[in-house]
Design a protein around this motif. Sequence first.
Motif, PDB file in Angstrom:
ATOM      1  N   UNK A 167      88.292  62.406 -14.116  1.00  0.00           N
ATOM      2  CA  UNK A 167      87.713  61.401 -13.415  1.00  0.00           C
ATOM      3  C   UNK A 167      88.846  60.480 -13.666  1.00  0.00           C
ATOM      4  N   UNK A 168      89.846  60.398 -14.462  1.00  0.00           N
ATOM      5  CA  UNK A 168      90.581  59.358 -14.717  1.00  0.00           C
ATOM      6  C   UNK A 168      91.627  59.167 -13.703  1.00  0.00           C
ATOM      7  N   UNK A 169      92.051  58.431 -13.181  1.00  0.00           N
ATOM      8  CA  UNK A 169      93.279  58.125 -11.907  1.00  0.00           C
ATOM      9  C   UNK A 169      94.474  58.797 -12.420  1.00  0.00           C
ATOM     10  N   UNK A 170      95.084  59.655 -11.705  1.00  0.00           N
ATOM     11  CA  UNK A 170      96.240  59.988 -12.480  1.00  0.00           C
ATOM     12  C   UNK A 170      97.432  58.935 -11.998  1.00  0.00           C
ATOM     13  N   UNK A 199      87.180  59.026   0.667  1.00  0.00           N
ATOM     14  CA  UNK A 199      87.730  60.282  -0.112  1.00  0.00           C
ATOM     15  C   UNK A 199      86.577  61.089  -0.736  1.00  0.00           C
ATOM     16  N   UNK A 200      86.964  62.093  -1.298  1.00  0.00           N
ATOM     17  CA  UNK A 200      86.106  63.122  -1.925  1.00  0.00           C
ATOM     18  C   UNK A 200      85.266  62.628  -3.044  1.00  0.00           C
ATOM     19  N   UNK A 201      83.850  62.601  -2.996  1.00  0.00           N
ATOM     20  CA  UNK A 201      83.066  62.114  -4.103  1.00  0.00           C
ATOM     21  C   UNK A 201      82.936  63.299  -5.163  1.00  0.00           C
ATOM     22  N   UNK A 202      83.022  63.002  -6.278  1.00  0.00           N
ATOM     23  CA  UNK A 202      82.963  63.772  -7.313  1.00  0.00           C
ATOM     24  C   UNK A 202      81.640  63.891  -7.889  1.00  0.00           C
ATOM     25  N   UNK A 203      81.015  64.868  -8.422  1.00  0.00           N
ATOM     26  CA  UNK A 203      79.490  64.981  -8.700  1.00  0.00           C
ATOM     27  C   UNK A 203      79.202  63.924  -9.918  1.00  0.00           C
ATOM     28  N   UNK A 204      80.102  63.627 -10.505  1.00  0.00           N
ATOM     29  CA  UNK A 204      80.005  62.446 -11.750  1.00  0.00           C
ATOM     30  C   UNK A 204      80.045  61.155 -11.067  1.00  0.00           C
ATOM     31  N   UNK A 205      80.337  60.929  -9.746  1.00  0.00           N
ATOM     32  CA  UNK A 205      80.565  59.508  -8.837  1.00  0.00           C
ATOM     33  C   UNK A 205      79.369  58.961  -8.800  1.00  0.00           C
TER      34      UNK A 205
END
Lengths: 394, 119, 484
Positions: free
Chosen positions: A153-156, A33-39
Amino acid sequence: MTLPLYGTASLSAGFSSDKARSVIRLRAVDSIGERHASDFGLVKTPEELKRAAESNWSSIFVVSDSSIQNEFSESFERQLILVPRKFDYLGDGDVLGFDHSSRKFRTLFRRNSAHNSLLVTERCNNYCLMCSQPPKDVDDRWILNEIKESLSLISPETRALTFTGGETLSDWEDFIGVLRQCRDRLPATSLQVLTNGRAFANSQIVDAWRDIEHPNLMAAIPVYASVDSTHDYIVQAKGAFDETVLGILKLKDRGQRVEIRVVLHALTAPIIAETCQWIARNMPFVDHVALMGLENTGFAVANDAMLWIDPMDYRDELARAVDLLAAAGVNVSVYNLPKCVLSRSVWPHALQSISDWKNGFVDECDRCYERKTCSGFFTTGRPRFSRGVHAITS
Amino acid sequence: MRHMPPAAKDLSPSPVTIAVDLDSSIQSLEALDAAAYRLIGTATCQIDRVANRYVCHLLASTSPQRRGVLTPDDLKERFLNLVADENLRARVAGKTEGVRNVILALAFGSLAANQKDAG
Amino acid sequence: MARFLAPEAFSAATEAISLLPFNFERTGTQQYLVANMVGDFIRLTEDEINKLIDLRATPGDGLYEKAYSAHLITGSNQQAQRQLLALRLRSRMSFLQQATPLHIFVVTLRCEHSCPYCQVSRQSTDRSRFDMSEETAMRALDIAFASPASRIKIEFQGGEPLLNFSLINTIVSTAKVRSASLGKKVDFVIASNLALLDDVVLDFCKSNDILLSTSLDGPADLHNKNRPRPGANSHELATTGIRRAREVLGPDRIGALMTTTEASLDRVDEIIDEYLQLGLDGIFLRPLSPFGFAIKTKQFQKYDAKKWLSFYERGLRRVLEINRQGTPFREFYAALILTRMLSDRPIGYVDLRSPAGIGLGALVYNYDGSVFASDEGRMLAETGDNAFRLGNVDRDTYESLVLSDKLIDAISSSLTQCAPECSTCVYESHCGADPVYHHATQGDALGIKPLSAFCARQKGIMGLLLDILENSPEDAAILRRWVS
């Protein structure tokens, strides 16, 4: 065992000084899955370190006690944090706040926990005798910004979030903005806001709260007595009772959900039946009442002599209080008290409520039939145990 | 004329009656009226003004069902208690008339519909 | 270092405390029962009440705490309690927003019983000029649906309403169509002696969700004495009917009411047992109606009240005993009073309200089209007193009936909130006006309450309930469960 939610990294690299803090999210190195810049890739073993490089993780978060400095310089270009093994509980989806210069970090959100609590501020306009988070007069508005950053960043899939403090409505406009963002980004997440409710005496604020139009929002507000002087003394603020009660009335007038909380100690427990009788008679329309055992931390320790009471000594009053509320059709739960100190009539209302990171049992509990559904004890502060603690074996 | 004994005994009890007098400079007539109202059925009360006193003539009602005889002292005590209570009521009313009207206005007045500041 | 202030720092100076409105009643030597503006009760000594009025109460002295929690005192600059009292008052009076929920249709005057206390003229069964016409019924429905209430109840009475079953049929089907188109809800009740209850009627009730209400005065001899009928089997017909109806319609679809007569006063245990045996879930211990007897002297009525109160107390205690032994069973009048005393929920019962429930709570459409403010008002008219006849379905509309001078006068002159003694009575928040009763017994809608058996009964019942709530914990728990 209390989970350490705060700590200091042993090592960090790649954090610039033009920003004081960063919010980061941990991901399993194999996660797709997509990586966020903060990951950050989460590494706990040498194998995971290898896989992190293979998966092109440019930022990694390592949980290890050993020094592994050499292995990093080539593989990882962006950022690195190394923390000791005791933070091994951290997992995929967890969100942390990290201070660049001090290398201090704190857990903001844990995906596999049912008890996620976001501290909004340490400022408060009450000064409760038993406060577990003693107020500080500091400018900590940066916290709300950090929370805003965390929301994406929090999971929905998160079922519930609690906002706590200090007094969460200290910067009410900013905070209501955060709640609006929660509505948008985390539409399926129910929100509970711990507040002294005094801000809601102001119609402008309660209208703004209503206008969030959140599908599942609850204000959890403490009321400690049916008398102004008693409540005001406990929260150490003159006029607090009047504002809090008025705030509750205005919230309910606008159709908002309200829970009333009463912390049980030597000043509130002996009168708990009267207090609950008053709630049942005057505000039976509240959505929930939570009667809570005392967490012996913060000011509760400083005021121990004044506040400590063995739950066995208010057991009957508590049973009567629960009965009065239930008879009036009010939803009532008892939190933070083990079943062995509660009358059996109260058991259907006793919930497992202590946040996982500060919840524990004693040896005696191993033999107890009710352990699986029991609250257990707080592990924080200076735990004091009732003389009535015993395994229930019949 | 020789004294003749009565041909028959008069069996009707003598009416229970008593007079209570109060200082009109400190006792309101309204309270006396209210107390007298509560006594209807038990006693009649006639109030006369004599100089600076109110004189209340109480006469116990006769009724075939009345059980137990009210003595004059009972009647007086009952009346004085009622007067004391009415005086108390007057004091409470005086101190609470204003806030009572505020609460009624909040409950039923147009303020109730207006959310601006009345809540 | 954290600094905490002592309790004294949170007291208000005497000038900063204000008294809130309250009523009281002396209950003994230096003992008072006190009620705040919404009827919450508290007991104070004479010393305490005087201290309170002088505002000599301080946090920590016990009196301050008692009085503050009971909304007898407040901070002069505070807002919450004033808002709370206003809110609660509004809840308690919210029945006013649902004007005229009850509409009684007297579909026929015919009846085959000849009950001595029934003021409705008895006409033999074959004279149909005492039936309501369809035209009258339709006009009455127009009026009923013009009331503001979003949910109305249509109650069929008589005589014996089942003697005009075809009209009931018509009214029900018309009402259902009408209510659907108006977005209102409508409930139906048939008040019947059940002598004519057959499968046709039962099917009809079942498919239209109609409640049945019947009379059951007690064991057979008592019931039959009250309700003579050719065949002398009123009791048997009633009990058979109740059993059948429970079976076919369900246990909560049929209720029974008793009429209390002199003969009932010594037999309350048997009456209750009769109800219990039939599996009924409660009983309504009603007062002696003044309408079946000649007008008596005022004192005699009060004496009646004493006798009736011992009947009631005995009955209530028997009901509580039944509960203690494990069978849930209610006394319905107590349940109504308790709902008033222990909650702010308005009750649907129209006969204990101020402003009175006449017209505003109920309208009665007589077989001949005349409209009355209550069922008792109709009974009065049978004796020639038209004080509560408001009009006629042919000439009047809902508005003209409810806004008629006659009704407004009766309601306004009987308001307990303004009446002598009532307005300062400790029980006022839980009581109501009964203009028809006071008109019938004393000649005016307000009545002189010290002479009123209604007043004596109300005070007696409430005093009894308070005594149980305060002094008998097990019985108090049972009573609290009756609050709806």
